[in-house]
Scaffold this motif. Structure first.
Motif, mmCIF file in Angstrom:
data_model
loop_
_atom_site.group_PDB
_atom_site.id
_atom_site.type_symbol
_atom_site.label_atom_id
_atom_site.label_comp_id
_atom_site.label_asym_id
_atom_site.label_seq_id
_atom_site.Cartn_x
_atom_site.Cartn_y
_atom_site.Cartn_z
ATOM 1 N N ARG A 63 0.844 -1.205 0.000
ATOM 2 C CA ARG A 63 0.000 0.000 0.000
ATOM 3 C C ARG A 63 0.876 1.251 0.000
ATOM 4 O O ARG A 63 0.550 2.253 -0.625
ATOM 5 C CB ARG A 63 -0.911 -0.002 1.233
ATOM 6 N N VAL A 64 1.968 1.211 0.732
ATOM 7 C CA VAL A 64 2.912 2.334 0.758
ATOM 8 C C VAL A 64 3.856 2.168 -0.424
ATOM 9 O O VAL A 64 4.621 1.211 -0.480
ATOM 10 C CB VAL A 64 3.703 2.374 2.082
ATOM 11 N N ASP A 65 3.811 3.087 -1.341
ATOM 12 C CA ASP A 65 4.538 2.923 -2.594
ATOM 13 C C ASP A 65 5.260 4.210 -2.989
ATOM 14 O O ASP A 65 6.456 4.358 -2.791
ATOM 15 C CB ASP A 65 3.563 2.483 -3.687
ATOM 16 N N ILE A 115 0.006 12.194 0.612
ATOM 17 C CA ILE A 115 0.466 10.806 0.566
ATOM 18 C C ILE A 115 -0.624 9.963 -0.059
ATOM 19 O O ILE A 115 -1.756 9.902 0.431
ATOM 20 C CB ILE A 115 0.797 10.268 1.970
ATOM 21 N N ASP A 116 -0.303 9.325 -1.161
ATOM 22 C CA ASP A 116 -1.233 8.455 -1.869
ATOM 23 C C ASP A 116 -0.901 7.009 -1.562
ATOM 24 O O ASP A 116 0.257 6.602 -1.622
ATOM 25 C CB ASP A 116 -1.132 8.702 -3.375
ATOM 26 N N ASP A 166 1.056 4.719 6.054
ATOM 27 C CA ASP A 166 -0.101 3.833 5.915
ATOM 28 C C ASP A 166 -1.290 4.315 6.741
ATOM 29 O O ASP A 166 -2.434 3.960 6.460
ATOM 30 C CB ASP A 166 0.286 2.414 6.334
ATOM 31 N N GLU A 167 -1.019 5.121 7.766
ATOM 32 C CA GLU A 167 -2.085 5.624 8.629
ATOM 33 C C GLU A 167 -2.609 6.979 8.160
ATOM 34 O O GLU A 167 -3.811 7.250 8.246
ATOM 35 C CB GLU A 167 -1.592 5.754 10.078
ATOM 36 N N ILE A 168 -1.723 7.842 7.668
ATOM 37 C CA ILE A 168 -2.152 9.199 7.323
ATOM 38 C C ILE A 168 -2.380 9.409 5.824
ATOM 39 O O ILE A 168 -2.903 10.440 5.406
ATOM 40 C CB ILE A 168 -1.136 10.250 7.827
ATOM 41 N N GLY A 169 -1.995 8.421 5.006
ATOM 42 C CA GLY A 169 -2.212 8.532 3.569
ATOM 43 C C GLY A 169 -3.641 8.187 3.186
ATOM 44 O O GLY A 169 -4.464 7.811 4.031
ATOM 45 N N GLN A 170 -3.938 8.329 1.904
ATOM 46 C CA GLN A 170 -5.297 8.104 1.427
ATOM 47 C C GLN A 170 -5.304 7.166 0.220
ATOM 48 O O GLN A 170 -4.389 7.198 -0.595
ATOM 49 C CB GLN A 170 -5.934 9.425 1.020
ATOM 50 N N VAL A 171 -6.365 6.372 0.133
ATOM 51 C CA VAL A 171 -6.600 5.536 -1.042
ATOM 52 C C VAL A 171 -7.683 6.202 -1.873
ATOM 53 O O VAL A 171 -8.796 6.422 -1.394
ATOM 54 C CB VAL A 171 -7.058 4.118 -0.651
ATOM 55 N N ASP A 172 -7.357 6.557 -3.088
ATOM 56 C CA ASP A 172 -8.346 7.144 -3.983
ATOM 57 C C ASP A 172 -9.370 6.064 -4.342
ATOM 58 O O ASP A 172 -9.012 5.021 -4.897
ATOM 59 C CB ASP A 172 -7.640 7.646 -5.252
ATOM 60 N N PRO A 173 -10.662 6.284 -4.035
ATOM 61 C CA PRO A 173 -11.663 5.238 -4.314
ATOM 62 C C PRO A 173 -11.767 4.881 -5.796
ATOM 63 O O PRO A 173 -12.227 3.790 -6.139
ATOM 64 C CB PRO A 173 -12.974 5.837 -3.792
ATOM 65 N N PHE A 174 -11.297 5.784 -6.665
ATOM 66 C CA PHE A 174 -11.392 5.480 -8.091
ATOM 67 C C PHE A 174 -10.291 4.531 -8.558
ATOM 68 O O PHE A 174 -10.191 4.231 -9.747
ATOM 69 C CB PHE A 174 -11.389 6.774 -8.909
ATOM 70 N N ARG A 175 -9.506 4.044 -7.619
ATOM 71 C CA ARG A 175 -8.589 2.955 -7.949
ATOM 72 C C ARG A 175 -9.347 1.649 -8.136
ATOM 73 O O ARG A 175 -8.815 0.702 -8.712
ATOM 74 C CB ARG A 175 -7.533 2.780 -6.849
ATOM 75 N N PHE A 176 -10.609 1.614 -7.630
ATOM 76 C CA PHE A 176 -11.359 0.371 -7.754
ATOM 77 C C PHE A 176 -12.811 0.557 -8.181
ATOM 78 O O PHE A 176 -13.465 -0.407 -8.567
ATOM 79 C CB PHE A 176 -11.318 -0.432 -6.444
#
Length: 502
Positions: free
Chosen positions: A157-159, A323-324, A428-438
Motif C-alpha cells: 500500500r505504501v509505494d 500521501i497516496d 499507511d495511517e495518514i495517507g489516502q486511497v483514492d476510491p477510483f482505484r477500484f
C-alpha cells in the motif's frame, strides 16, 4: 471497434462456468500436473529486457513448474500497446496490466474477452496462498458486476514518495519541508543556487513524466483533498480528476511552472529521461516508488556526487497530507477466454504457487550466494542480483502482500532499510486511497474514452499558461454537466456504497 474485436475474439460466453466435475487437480489437469506449464503472457518492462535463461528466470520457472513466453512491453508504451492488443482481439493466454480497471480493458471484459474466474476461485479454499497471503479485500476491490476477472498483483500500500535531495537541503541550510508551500519554497531556493558548482543555475526543481508528474500526481492531489469522496449536487460521486480539489492542484502546478520550479519539459519527459536527470544530479525532486532510493543513491555516488541522500517527504496540503496509498494490488492478471477450461485450472495453480511466501521471497532476493548475501540478518542484493532481480522480475506472479515491499531496498543494509521504514512509518495511517482505484461505472467508460485525451491536453495548457484557469474550469464544468457524466457519477456512488456495505 474495441467492442467488436473483443467480442469476435471470444468463442464462448463470458459467463460460462467450469464444466461439472471440473476442479483443480482432477482429470486432464492431474495427468499434466508433473509437466511444466507453458504460458504466453503480455507484461510490462520496467528495466532492461531480461534474459529468460539467466539464473533468476531459470530458477523462477523451475520453482513454479512453468515455461514462460513473455512479450515484454516498455512501461512508457504499455497502455498504448494494451489498447492495440485489445482492439486486435489476438490475445495471449495471460494479460498482465498495471491498472485492472482501464476503460478499454473493462470494455473487453464486458464483451467476453476474458474468463470469469469467480466459479473457479470459489471461496478460495483450493487456493490458500491467494486466500491468506494477499492484502485485505484484494478480490473485493476488483469485482466487475460482482464477478472476478483478474488476479491481483499483490504488493504494498505504501509505494510512491515525493523525493527530495536531503543533502542539498543541508548544503543550503534549508529545513526539511513539512507543507506543500514550504516544499515549493525549498525547490525555488535550490534552483536559484549553483548547487553542483558548475557556475550555472541549471538545476531543475520538480521533474516527472505523464499527465503532470505521473507517479506523484496522486500524492499531490491527496494533499488538496482530491482523493476524498466528493459528491455533486445530485449526490453523484465525482471523478477525482474532475472534482474542485483537483482543479485547485492544477492551479498550484501552474504557479510552480511560472516560478520555474516545475520542469518546462514535464509534459513530454519520458521515464528514462526523468530517472537519468535525477540520478545525475540535475534535479532536486522526483516522485517515484520509495524502494528506488538506495539504488539511485549508489548511482549518484558512482557519478562523483558526494554523500547523496534521498528522503521522502510528509507534506501537509490545504486539506490533507500529500500521501497516496495503493490498494496493495492495483495490477492484475487476466486469462484470455481463448484458453481452454482445463488450462485455466493449470494457470490458477501457477498463480497460487507464485503467491507463496517462499516464491515471493525469491522474487525479492533471488538465490543466496548468487543474487544476494546475508549481512546482519538482512538479505542484500549483489551486482548480479540488482541486474536480474527488479521490478520487471516481479511482474509475472501474484506474490504475497509485503507491507514494506515498495519501501525497503534489496540492495540496502539492515540499518539503511530500518531507517527508511522509520522515515515513512506513518504513511499507511495518514495517507489516502483514492476510491477510483477500484470503482467502476459502465457509463464512465464511454465518457472518459471520449474526453480523457482532451482533458490531458487541457491540463498541460492550463499549467503552461496557454489557457487561463477559468477556461480550464469551464472545460471541466462542461464534462461534469453532461447527462452521461451525471449518470456515471450516480453509478460510482452506488458502487461505493455497496463497497462500504452501506
Amino acid at each position: 471497434m474495441l467492442t467488436f474485436a473483443a467480442t469476435a475474439a471470444c468463442s464462448n460466453q463470458a459467463g460460462t462456468e467450469p464444466a461439472n466435475g471440473a476442479n483443480n487437480g482432477t482429470g486432464a489437469a492431474a495427468k499434466e500436473a508433473d509437466k511444466a506449464i507453458s504460458i504466453k503472457m503480455f507484461a510490462g518492462l520496467y528495466n532492461e529486457a531480461p534474459n529468460m535463461s539467466d539464473d533468476y528466470w531459470t530458477e523462477w520457472q523451475k520453482r513454479t513448474n512453468s515455461k514462460l513466453n513473455v512479450e515484454w512491453v516498455p512501461s512508457g508504451d504499455l497502455n498504448t500497446k494494451l489498447d492495440l492488443l485489445l482492439a486486435s482481439g489476438d490475445l495471449p493466454e495471460v494479460v498482465a496490466v498495471p491498472d485492472f480497471k482501464r476503460a478499454t480493458l473493462l470494455s473487453a471484459v464486458k464483451n467476453g474477452a476474458f474468463w470469469d474466474l469467480t466459479p473457479f476461485l470459489g471461496d478460495l479454499s483450493k487456493y490458500p496462498n491467494m486466500k491468506n497471503n494477499l492484502v485485505q479485500d484484494a478480490f473485493k476491490y476488483r469485482t466487475v458486476d460482482g464477478k472476478i476477472y483478474s488476479l491481483p498483483g499483490s504488493r504494498s500500500r505504501v509505494d510512491a514518495g515525493i523525493k527530495i535531495r536531503k543533502d542539498w537541503l543541508d548544503q543550503l541550510k534549508i529545513p526539511v519541508p513539512t507543507t506543500l508551500d514550504e516544499y515549493a519554497a525549498a525547490l525555488k531556493k535550490i534552483i536559484e543556487a549553483d548547487i553542483d558548482g558548475n557556475g550555472k543555475k541549471d538545476t531543475l526543481g520538480l521533474i516527472g513524466h505523464g499527465v503532470i508528474v505521473n507517479d506523484g500526481d496522486a500524492s499531490f492531489a491527496a494533499g488538496f483533498g482530491a482523493s476524498q469522496p466528493t459528491y455533486d449536487a445530485d449526490g453523484g460521486l465525482m471523478y477525482t480528476n474532475l472534482n474542485p480539489q483537483y482543479t485547485e492542484m492544477v492551479a498550484w502546478f501552474q504557479k510552480l511552472y511560472q516560478d520555474g520550479i516545475l520542469s518546462k519539459e514535464f509534459a513530454v519527459m519520458k521515464t528514462t529521461q526523468a530517472e537519468e536527470l535525477f540520478q545525475t544530479g540535475r534535479a532536486a525532486s522526483y516522485p517515484r516508488s520509495i524502494w528506488w532510493d538506495k539504488q539511485w543513491e549508489t548511482t549518484m555516488e558512482k557519478s562523483g556526487q558526494k554523500n547523496p541522500q534521498i528522503i521522502n517527504l510528509t507534506l501537509k496540503g490545504p486539506k490533507a497530507t500529500a500521501i497516496d496509498l495503493s490498494i496493495g494490488g492495483g495490477g492484475g492478471f487476466f486469462i484470455s477466454k481463448k484458453v481452454p477450461e482445463a488450462k485455466v485450472w493449470q494457470l490458477l495453480d501457477y498463480f497460487e504457487k507464485s503467491a507463496s511466501e517462499s516464491i515471493t521471497d525469491f522474487a525479492y532476493y533471488g538465490l543466496e550466494g548468487v543474487h544476494h548475501t546475508v549481512v546482519d540478518g538482512q538479505k542484500v542484493l549483489n551486482e548480479k542480483g540488482i541486474k536480474e532481480v527488479n521490478t520487471t522480475s516481479k511482474g509475472v506472479g501474484v506474490l504475497t502482500y509485503q507491507k514494506w515491499g515498495k519501501v525497503i531496498s534489496a540492495s540496502g543494509s539492515k540499518a539503511y532499510n530500518d531507517a527508511k521504514i522509520k522515515e515513512v512509518a506513518n504513511f499507511d495511517e495518514i495517507g489516502q486511497v483514492d476510491p477510483f482505484r477500484f470503482l467502476i461505472s459502465d457509463s464512465w467508460i464511454n465518457v472518459w474514452s471520449k474526453y480523457e485525451k482532451e482533458w490531458k491536453s487541457m491540463v498541460t495548457k492550463a499549467i503552461v499558461g496557454q489557457i487561463t484557469m477559468d477556461e480550464y474550469k469551464q472545460f471541466v464544468d462542461k464534462i461534469n454537466a453532461l447527462p452521461e457524466t451525471k449518470q456515471a457519477y450516480q453509478e460510482f456512488a452506488k458502487h461505493y456504497k455497496s463497497y462500504l456495505g452501506k
